[in-house]
Scaffold this active site. Structure first.
Site, PDB file in Angstrom:
ATOM      1  N   SER A  15      33.538  72.741  55.143  1.00 24.21           N
ATOM      2  CA  SER A  15      34.071  72.747  56.503  1.00 24.21           C
ATOM      3  C   SER A  15      33.422  73.883  57.274  1.00 24.21           C
ATOM      4  O   SER A  15      32.631  74.662  56.732  1.00 24.21           O
ATOM      5  CB  SER A  15      35.599  72.909  56.496  1.00 24.21           C
ATOM      6  OG  SER A  15      35.961  74.164  55.929  1.00 24.21           O
ATOM      7  N   ILE A  17      31.419  76.532  59.548  1.00 23.67           N
ATOM      8  CA  ILE A  17      30.017  76.847  59.759  1.00 23.67           C
ATOM      9  C   ILE A  17      29.148  76.254  58.649  1.00 23.67           C
ATOM     10  O   ILE A  17      28.064  75.727  58.909  1.00 23.67           O
ATOM     11  CB  ILE A  17      29.811  78.378  59.839  1.00 23.67           C
ATOM     12  CG1 ILE A  17      30.525  78.936  61.077  1.00 23.67           C
ATOM     13  CG2 ILE A  17      28.333  78.729  59.882  1.00 23.67           C
ATOM     14  CD1 ILE A  17      30.569  80.453  61.132  1.00 23.67           C
ATOM     15  N   ASP A  61      34.275  77.606  42.201  1.00 22.72           N
ATOM     16  CA  ASP A  61      34.817  78.813  42.816  1.00 22.72           C
ATOM     17  C   ASP A  61      33.861  79.966  42.524  1.00 22.72           C
ATOM     18  O   ASP A  61      33.808  80.466  41.390  1.00 22.72           O
ATOM     19  CB  ASP A  61      36.209  79.108  42.252  1.00 22.72           C
ATOM     20  CG  ASP A  61      36.875  80.304  42.913  1.00 22.72           C
ATOM     21  OD1 ASP A  61      36.209  81.006  43.704  1.00 22.72           O
ATOM     22  OD2 ASP A  61      38.063  80.540  42.629  1.00 22.72           O
ATOM     23  N   ASN A  86      26.699  81.234  52.386  1.00 23.59           N
ATOM     24  CA  ASN A  86      27.642  81.230  53.495  1.00 23.59           C
ATOM     25  C   ASN A  86      29.084  81.411  53.053  1.00 23.59           C
ATOM     26  O   ASN A  86      29.924  81.844  53.847  1.00 23.59           O
ATOM     27  CB  ASN A  86      27.495  79.898  54.248  1.00 23.59           C
ATOM     28  CG  ASN A  86      28.633  79.630  55.194  1.00 23.59           C
ATOM     29  OD1 ASN A  86      28.722  80.219  56.277  1.00 23.59           O
ATOM     30  ND2 ASN A  86      29.536  78.730  54.800  1.00 23.59           N
ATOM     31  N   TYR A 151      37.410  93.050  54.513  1.00 21.10           N
ATOM     32  CA  TYR A 151      36.519  92.008  55.017  1.00 21.10           C
ATOM     33  C   TYR A 151      35.363  92.607  55.809  1.00 21.10           C
ATOM     34  O   TYR A 151      34.192  92.296  55.561  1.00 21.10           O
ATOM     35  CB  TYR A 151      37.288  91.017  55.893  1.00 21.10           C
ATOM     36  CG  TYR A 151      36.362  90.042  56.579  1.00 21.10           C
ATOM     37  CD1 TYR A 151      35.803  88.981  55.869  1.00 21.10           C
ATOM     38  CD2 TYR A 151      36.014  90.193  57.916  1.00 21.10           C
ATOM     39  CE1 TYR A 151      34.921  88.105  56.482  1.00 21.10           C
ATOM     40  CE2 TYR A 151      35.135  89.318  58.540  1.00 21.10           C
ATOM     41  CZ  TYR A 151      34.590  88.274  57.805  1.00 21.10           C
ATOM     42  OH  TYR A 151      33.709  87.414  58.411  1.00 21.10           O
ATOM     43  N   LYS A 155      31.263  92.555  54.972  1.00 19.50           N
ATOM     44  CA  LYS A 155      30.210  92.040  55.833  1.00 19.50           C
ATOM     45  C   LYS A 155      29.189  93.116  56.192  1.00 19.50           C
ATOM     46  O   LYS A 155      28.006  92.821  56.408  1.00 19.50           O
ATOM     47  CB  LYS A 155      30.807  91.413  57.093  1.00 19.50           C
ATOM     48  CG  LYS A 155      31.519  90.091  56.808  1.00 19.50           C
ATOM     49  CD  LYS A 155      30.574  89.062  56.182  1.00 19.50           C
ATOM     50  CE  LYS A 155      31.232  87.742  55.924  1.00 19.50           C
ATOM     51  NZ  LYS A 155      30.324  86.734  55.334  1.00 19.50           N
ATOM     52  N   THR A 186      37.222  77.852  62.834  1.00 17.06           N
ATOM     53  CA  THR A 186      37.168  77.337  61.472  1.00 17.06           C
ATOM     54  C   THR A 186      38.520  77.584  60.804  1.00 17.06           C
ATOM     55  O   THR A 186      39.465  78.048  61.440  1.00 17.06           O
ATOM     56  CB  THR A 186      36.065  78.041  60.655  1.00 17.06           C
ATOM     57  OG1 THR A 186      36.448  79.410  60.431  1.00 17.06           O
ATOM     58  CG2 THR A 186      34.724  78.011  61.385  1.00 17.06           C
TER      59      THR A 186
END
Length: 266
Positions: A15, A17, A61, A86, A151, A155, A186
């Site tokens: 799903s 991007i 996973d 991704n 998070y 990144k 998303t």
């Protein structure tokens, strides 16, 4: 996989991007290996096959060693021309309140899986002297993530990692691209428990189709990095380069702190 069509690997492709990126590659003549952990993957693969290429779905996973092995085993004997790492996950909330296992899951997927998959993929490309490796980074990589600290830090790792690899392989015929979306429509915010309770979760977001189209162009051109999405997202990317960390941390708090949302999406 066919011998006449190039092959692209897309992780996190059920799903959002990832799926839209897979559509971009399929529509440009690529066969695909697509990965995700959820049961939506096979339905996504069926839709992708409508473009006429071969699509192999590998449900695994990537937070686990077993899952990473399953994916790499499925790639054995294949020439991966483009790999887009991704798959990623977020976690909202104050660090003192979030569950440590959830924080670790962010690191396991966004950081550990990224490194462990990039190593064999990049080695194979460098040995051939061609290939394109890409990472889904984020404009969040440029700012301290108050109320989303693990998070954003993950990144930041991805962004730094990708730019370092791009420099290492610049004379090998291989390119490395980090593309940087902003808030995108998303399942990310639902999964991070941020949809209705934060301003970021309830605000208008970029369409994944727009992000994927711009990312695809950056990858095939071999660009080292690209901010992908709306003009607002590109402005955020520019601001992230010049604003002090303290200012960015305070701004992120206003977007991500629980209780700042309006309870519904704009």
């Amino acid at each position: 996989m066919t011998e006449t069509r190039p092959l692209a690997l897309i992780t996190g492709a059920s799903s959002g991007i990832g799926l839209e990126l897979a559509r971009q590659f399929a529509s440009h003549g690529y066969d695909l290996v697509v990965n995700a952990e959820d049961e939506e993957l096979e339905a996504a693969a069926e839709r992708l096959r409508e473009a006429g290429g071969e699509v192999r779905a590998v449900r695994a996973d990537l937070r686990t060693g077993e899952g990473r092995f399953l994916l790499l085993d499925a790639l054995d004997g294949l020439t991966v021309d483009v790999a887009v790492l991704n798959a990623g996950v977020g976690q909202g909330g104050a660090f003192v309140d979030t569950d440590l296992a959830d924080d670790q899951a962010v690191i396991d997927l966004n950081v550990t899986a990224t490194v462990r998959l990039a190593k064999p993929l990049l080695r194979a490309m460098a040995a051939r002297g061609e290939g394109r490796l890409a990472f889904t980074s984020s404009v969040a990589s440029q700012m301290p993530g108050s109320f989303q600290p693990v998070y954003n830090a993950s990144k930041s790792f991805v962004q730094s990692f990708a730019q370092a690899l791009a420099e290492e392989v610049k004379d090998t015929g291989v390119t490395v691209t980090a593309f940087m979306p902003g808030p995108t429509e998303t399942e990310f915010f639902d999964r991070a428990d941020m949809t209705d309770d934060t301003r970021m979760g309830s605000m208008k977001k970029d369409p994944p189709e727009q992000v994927a189209e711009q990312a695809f162009e950056a990858i095939v051109k071999g660009e080292k990095k690209a901010v992908t999405g709306s003009l607002m997202t590109k402005a955020q990317g520019l601001a992230g380069k010049v604003l002090p960390d303290g200012v960015k941390a305070a701004a992120h708090r206003r977007l991500a702190e629980p209780g700042t949302g309006d309870g519904s999406r704009d």
